[in-house]
Design a protein around this motif. Structure first.
Motif, PDB file in Angstrom:
ATOM      1  N   MET A  35     109.056 -44.795  -0.069  1.00  0.00           N
ATOM      2  CA  MET A  35     107.762 -44.300  -0.444  1.00  0.00           C
ATOM      3  C   MET A  35     107.644 -42.853   0.014  1.00  0.00           C
ATOM      4  N   THR A  36     106.988 -42.059  -0.809  1.00  0.00           N
ATOM      5  CA  THR A  36     106.754 -40.673  -0.439  1.00  0.00           C
ATOM      6  C   THR A  36     105.274 -40.458  -0.167  1.00  0.00           C
ATOM      7  N   THR A  37     105.007 -39.589   0.770  1.00  0.00           N
ATOM      8  CA  THR A  37     103.625 -39.214   1.071  1.00  0.00           C
ATOM      9  C   THR A  37     103.527 -37.695   1.006  1.00  0.00           C
ATOM     10  N   SER A  38     102.339 -37.220   0.732  1.00  0.00           N
ATOM     11  CA  SER A  38     102.116 -35.780   0.698  1.00  0.00           C
ATOM     12  C   SER A  38     100.671 -35.490   1.047  1.00  0.00           C
ATOM     13  N   ILE A  39     100.392 -34.228   1.263  1.00  0.00           N
ATOM     14  CA  ILE A  39      99.050 -33.788   1.657  1.00  0.00           C
ATOM     15  C   ILE A  39      98.613 -32.662   0.743  1.00  0.00           C
ATOM     16  N   ILE A  40      97.343 -32.703   0.358  1.00  0.00           N
ATOM     17  CA  ILE A  40      96.740 -31.603  -0.406  1.00  0.00           C
ATOM     18  C   ILE A  40      95.521 -31.129   0.355  1.00  0.00           C
ATOM     19  N   ASP A  41      95.506 -29.852   0.698  1.00  0.00           N
ATOM     20  CA  ASP A  41      94.312 -29.208   1.246  1.00  0.00           C
ATOM     21  C   ASP A  41      93.621 -28.515   0.088  1.00  0.00           C
ATOM     22  N   GLY A  42      92.404 -28.898  -0.181  1.00  0.00           N
ATOM     23  CA  GLY A  42      91.688 -28.301  -1.309  1.00  0.00           C
ATOM     24  C   GLY A  42      90.448 -29.083  -1.662  1.00  0.00           C
ATOM     25  N   ARG A  43      90.198 -29.186  -2.968  1.00  0.00           N
ATOM     26  CA  ARG A  43      89.006 -29.895  -3.422  1.00  0.00           C
ATOM     27  C   ARG A  43      89.315 -30.731  -4.653  1.00  0.00           C
ATOM     28  N   VAL A  44      88.452 -31.710  -4.885  1.00  0.00           N
ATOM     29  CA  VAL A  44      88.590 -32.576  -6.055  1.00  0.00           C
ATOM     30  C   VAL A  44      87.918 -31.877  -7.231  1.00  0.00           C
ATOM     31  N   GLU A  45      88.666 -31.670  -8.299  1.00  0.00           N
ATOM     32  CA  GLU A  45      88.114 -31.075  -9.523  1.00  0.00           C
ATOM     33  C   GLU A  45      87.460 -32.150 -10.388  1.00  0.00           C
ATOM     34  N   THR A  46      88.239 -33.179 -10.716  1.00  0.00           N
ATOM     35  CA  THR A  46      87.725 -34.277 -11.549  1.00  0.00           C
ATOM     36  C   THR A  46      88.255 -35.601 -11.000  1.00  0.00           C
ATOM     37  N   ALA A  47      87.477 -36.650 -11.229  1.00  0.00           N
ATOM     38  CA  ALA A  47      87.882 -38.007 -10.861  1.00  0.00           C
ATOM     39  C   ALA A  47      87.368 -38.931 -11.958  1.00  0.00           C
ATOM     40  N   ASP A  48      88.264 -39.320 -12.863  1.00  0.00           N
ATOM     41  CA  ASP A  48      87.910 -40.134 -14.021  1.00  0.00           C
ATOM     42  C   ASP A  48      88.149 -41.610 -13.691  1.00  0.00           C
ATOM     43  N   LEU A  49      87.071 -42.332 -13.412  1.00  0.00           N
ATOM     44  CA  LEU A  49      87.141 -43.730 -12.997  1.00  0.00           C
ATOM     45  C   LEU A  49      87.501 -44.643 -14.162  1.00  0.00           C
ATOM     46  N   ARG A  50      88.464 -45.534 -13.926  1.00  0.00           N
ATOM     47  CA  ARG A  50      88.801 -46.557 -14.913  1.00  0.00           C
ATOM     48  C   ARG A  50      88.053 -47.838 -14.584  1.00  0.00           C
ATOM     49  N   ARG A  51      88.253 -48.369 -13.349  1.00  0.00           N
ATOM     50  CA  ARG A  51      87.538 -49.576 -12.941  1.00  0.00           C
ATOM     51  C   ARG A  51      87.585 -49.712 -11.425  1.00  0.00           C
ATOM     52  N   ALA A  52      86.638 -50.468 -10.910  1.00  0.00           N
ATOM     53  CA  ALA A  52      86.577 -50.784  -9.486  1.00  0.00           C
ATOM     54  C   ALA A  52      86.307 -52.277  -9.366  1.00  0.00           C
ATOM     55  N   ARG A  53      87.235 -52.965  -8.671  1.00  0.00           N
ATOM     56  CA  ARG A  53      87.102 -54.415  -8.542  1.00  0.00           C
ATOM     57  C   ARG A  53      87.925 -54.888  -7.353  1.00  0.00           C
ATOM     58  N   GLY A  54      87.395 -55.841  -6.620  1.00  0.00           N
ATOM     59  CA  GLY A  54      88.151 -56.460  -5.536  1.00  0.00           C
ATOM     60  C   GLY A  54      88.537 -55.521  -4.415  1.00  0.00           C
ATOM     61  N   GLY A  55      87.702 -54.548  -4.108  1.00  0.00           N
ATOM     62  CA  GLY A  55      88.003 -53.612  -3.029  1.00  0.00           C
ATOM     63  C   GLY A  55      88.925 -52.475  -3.424  1.00  0.00           C
ATOM     64  N   MET A  56      89.369 -52.463  -4.678  1.00  0.00           N
ATOM     65  CA  MET A  56      90.261 -51.414  -5.174  1.00  0.00           C
ATOM     66  C   MET A  56      89.590 -50.661  -6.315  1.00  0.00           C
ATOM     67  N   THR A  57      89.892 -49.392  -6.394  1.00  0.00           N
ATOM     68  CA  THR A  57      89.415 -48.557  -7.481  1.00  0.00           C
ATOM     69  C   THR A  57      90.623 -47.937  -8.160  1.00  0.00           C
ATOM     70  N   ILE A  58      90.609 -47.958  -9.483  1.00  0.00           N
ATOM     71  CA  ILE A  58      91.682 -47.327 -10.249  1.00  0.00           C
ATOM     72  C   ILE A  58      91.072 -46.190 -11.055  1.00  0.00           C
ATOM     73  N   PHE A  59      91.633 -45.010 -10.878  1.00  0.00           N
ATOM     74  CA  PHE A  59      91.196 -43.835 -11.617  1.00  0.00           C
ATOM     75  C   PHE A  59      92.176 -43.574 -12.753  1.00  0.00           C
TER      76      PHE A  59
END
Length: 155
Positions: free
Chosen positions: A1-25
């Motif tokens: 597994m790879t991990t990375s970091i972004i310092d910045g801001r969220v431009e857009t977040a297009d939600l698909r669904r949220a269910r069972g404690g998980m959200t998929i964008f």
């Protein structure tokens, strides 16, 4: 597994669904403090972290990529909030797959007496490998987030 970091801001977040404690964008687009925008498609995120991924949110975003899953596992916002949540129920899926395949092998060996099914053995190997790697990925993500606890947003 790879991990990375972004310092910045969220431009857009297009939600698909949220269910069972998980959200998929469908997609989450970040604008780093330096460099070109970065978009993550089909991001899987825990609900507590998803609440922080709103357009305009600034801070440090911790990303992961494991098998075909990718998403955000932590946020340290510009106002000092720290939120962690690894969206990894695949570990449970691999465990269930392994148990089902062991049962299949035992059934074929002792109840039917037909020998060991090759497909069950291959799926058992896959489930053990997936379980180990998803657990390792979750530990790496947590270590990355905890190891950066001294982070303070720029003034």
């Amino acid at each position: 597994m790879t991990t990375s970091i972004i310092d910045g801001r969220v431009e857009t977040a297009d939600l698909r669904r949220a269910r069972g404690g998980m959200t998929i964008f469908r997609s989450v687009t970040f604008q780093p403090d330096s460099g070109a925008a970065r978009t993550i498609k089909n991001a899987v995120v825990k609900d507590n972290v998803a609440a922080e991924l709103v357009p305009g949110a600034k801070g440090r975003f911790y990303l992961y990529n494991a098998f075909d899953l990718k998403g955000v596992h932590g946020v340290r916002s510009a106002d000092g909030r720290a939120v962690y949540g690894f969206a990894g129920n695949n570990k449970k899926i691999f465990l269930i797959l392994g148990i089902v395949n062991i049962a299949w092998i035992l059934l074929r060996l002792f109840a039917i007496g037909d020998g060991v099914p090759l497909l069950a053995v291959l799926l058992l190997i896959l489930s053990v490998t997936g379980y180990i790697f998803m657990g390792k990925g979750e530990r790496e993500a947590k270590a990355q987030f905890d190891g950066d606890a001294a982070y303070s947003p720029p003034a």
